[in-house]
Design a protein around this motif. Structure first.
Motif, short mmCIF file in Angstrom:
data_model
loop_
_atom_site.label_atom_id
_atom_site.label_comp_id
_atom_site.label_asym_id
_atom_site.label_seq_id
_atom_site.Cartn_x
_atom_site.Cartn_y
_atom_site.Cartn_z
N ASP A 92 -3.18 16.10 47.98
CA ASP A 92 -1.98 16.72 49.16
C ASP A 92 -1.02 17.28 48.17
O ASP A 92 -0.65 18.21 48.62
N ASP A 93 -0.46 16.70 47.59
CA ASP A 93 0.82 16.90 46.76
C ASP A 93 0.90 16.39 45.38
O ASP A 93 0.49 15.23 45.18
N ALA A 94 1.38 17.33 44.33
CA ALA A 94 1.61 16.93 43.12
C ALA A 94 2.64 17.74 42.41
O ALA A 94 2.62 18.82 42.65
N TYR A 95 3.38 16.86 41.84
CA TYR A 95 4.45 17.88 41.12
C TYR A 95 4.79 17.07 39.65
O TYR A 95 4.67 15.68 39.74
N PHE A 96 5.64 17.79 38.71
CA PHE A 96 6.10 17.07 37.48
C PHE A 96 7.52 16.91 37.72
O PHE A 96 8.36 18.01 38.05
N THR A 97 8.03 15.84 37.28
CA THR A 97 9.68 15.66 37.35
C THR A 97 9.84 14.99 35.72
O THR A 97 9.07 14.43 35.18
N GLN A 98 11.22 15.53 35.28
CA GLN A 98 11.45 14.98 34.14
C GLN A 98 12.94 14.31 34.11
O GLN A 98 13.69 14.80 34.87
N ARG A 99 12.81 12.89 33.83
CA ARG A 99 14.01 12.25 33.94
C ARG A 99 14.26 11.74 32.58
O ARG A 99 13.64 11.22 31.74
N GLU A 100 15.49 12.20 31.95
CA GLU A 100 15.97 11.73 30.73
C GLU A 100 14.92 12.51 29.64
O GLU A 100 14.83 13.76 29.77
N GLU A 101 14.42 11.96 28.91
CA GLU A 101 13.35 12.41 27.94
C GLU A 101 11.87 12.14 28.42
O GLU A 101 11.10 12.70 27.68
N CYS A 102 11.74 11.44 29.44
CA CYS A 102 10.23 11.21 30.09
C CYS A 102 9.97 12.27 30.68
O CYS A 102 10.68 12.59 31.92
N ILE A 103 8.77 12.38 31.08
CA ILE A 103 7.98 13.34 31.95
C ILE A 103 7.13 12.34 32.97
O ILE A 103 6.04 12.00 32.48
N TYR A 104 7.01 12.51 34.25
CA TYR A 104 6.28 12.04 35.19
C TYR A 104 5.39 12.80 36.26
O TYR A 104 6.17 13.88 36.28
N LEU A 105 4.50 12.19 36.35
CA LEU A 105 3.64 12.85 37.63
C LEU A 105 3.53 12.10 38.71
O LEU A 105 3.25 10.86 38.80
N VAL A 106 3.95 12.77 39.79
CA VAL A 106 3.97 12.26 40.93
C VAL A 106 2.99 13.07 41.97
O VAL A 106 3.12 14.34 42.18
N TYR A 107 1.97 12.23 42.36
CA TYR A 107 0.96 12.63 43.28
C TYR A 107 0.57 11.88 44.54
O TYR A 107 0.63 10.89 44.43
N LYS A 108 -0.15 12.33 45.14
CA LYS A 108 -0.73 11.82 46.42
C LYS A 108 -2.15 12.28 46.77
O LYS A 108 -2.27 13.51 47.09
#
Length: 121
Positions: A92-108
């Motif tokens: 339904d939804d997915a995006y990448f986010t960067q916090r400090e030096e780490c990259i995360y995938l947030v999805y549903k």
């Protein structure tokens, strides 16, 4: 009268069996994506490690084998372009986010809770 009670007993047993079967199908539907997600996240992590540069701004941008690639959500699929390598489906939804030096995938996925997975640091 006895025949009516007996038929009600049979119907109630069949209904309880049907409800247990439907609950099992519902649980199977939600766990269907877990194995596929683990494989896809592992592939994304491998591509991240092999990339020269990488940053996230909703989509994931990386330089992979001297090619500029983008991983983003299109038509309920998380894909890498150029080309059309599919990582996740029925999203339904997915995006990448960067916090400090780490990259995360947030999805549903459909009818599931939001998940957040780390791609790399």
């Amino acid at each position: 009268m006895l025949e009516a009670l007996f038929s009600l007993l049979i119907v109630s047993i069949l209904l309880s069996l049907l409800l247990m079967y439907l609950q099992g199908l519902r649980r199977m539907d939600t766990s269907l994506y877990d194995g596929e997600d683990d494989i896809s996240i592992s592939q994304l992590r491998l591509i991240y490690v092999l990339s020269d540069t990488c940053y996230a701004d909703g989509s994931l941008y990386l330089s992979y084998y001297d090619k500029d690639m983008q991983v983003s959500l299109q038509k309920d699929r998380l894909i890498m372009q150029p080309g059309y390598q599919v990582f996740l489906q029925d999203v339904d939804d997915a995006y990448f986010t960067q916090r400090e030096e780490c990259i995360y995938l947030v999805y549903k996925h459909k009818k599931q809770e939001i998940k957040e997975r780390i791609i790399g640091c």
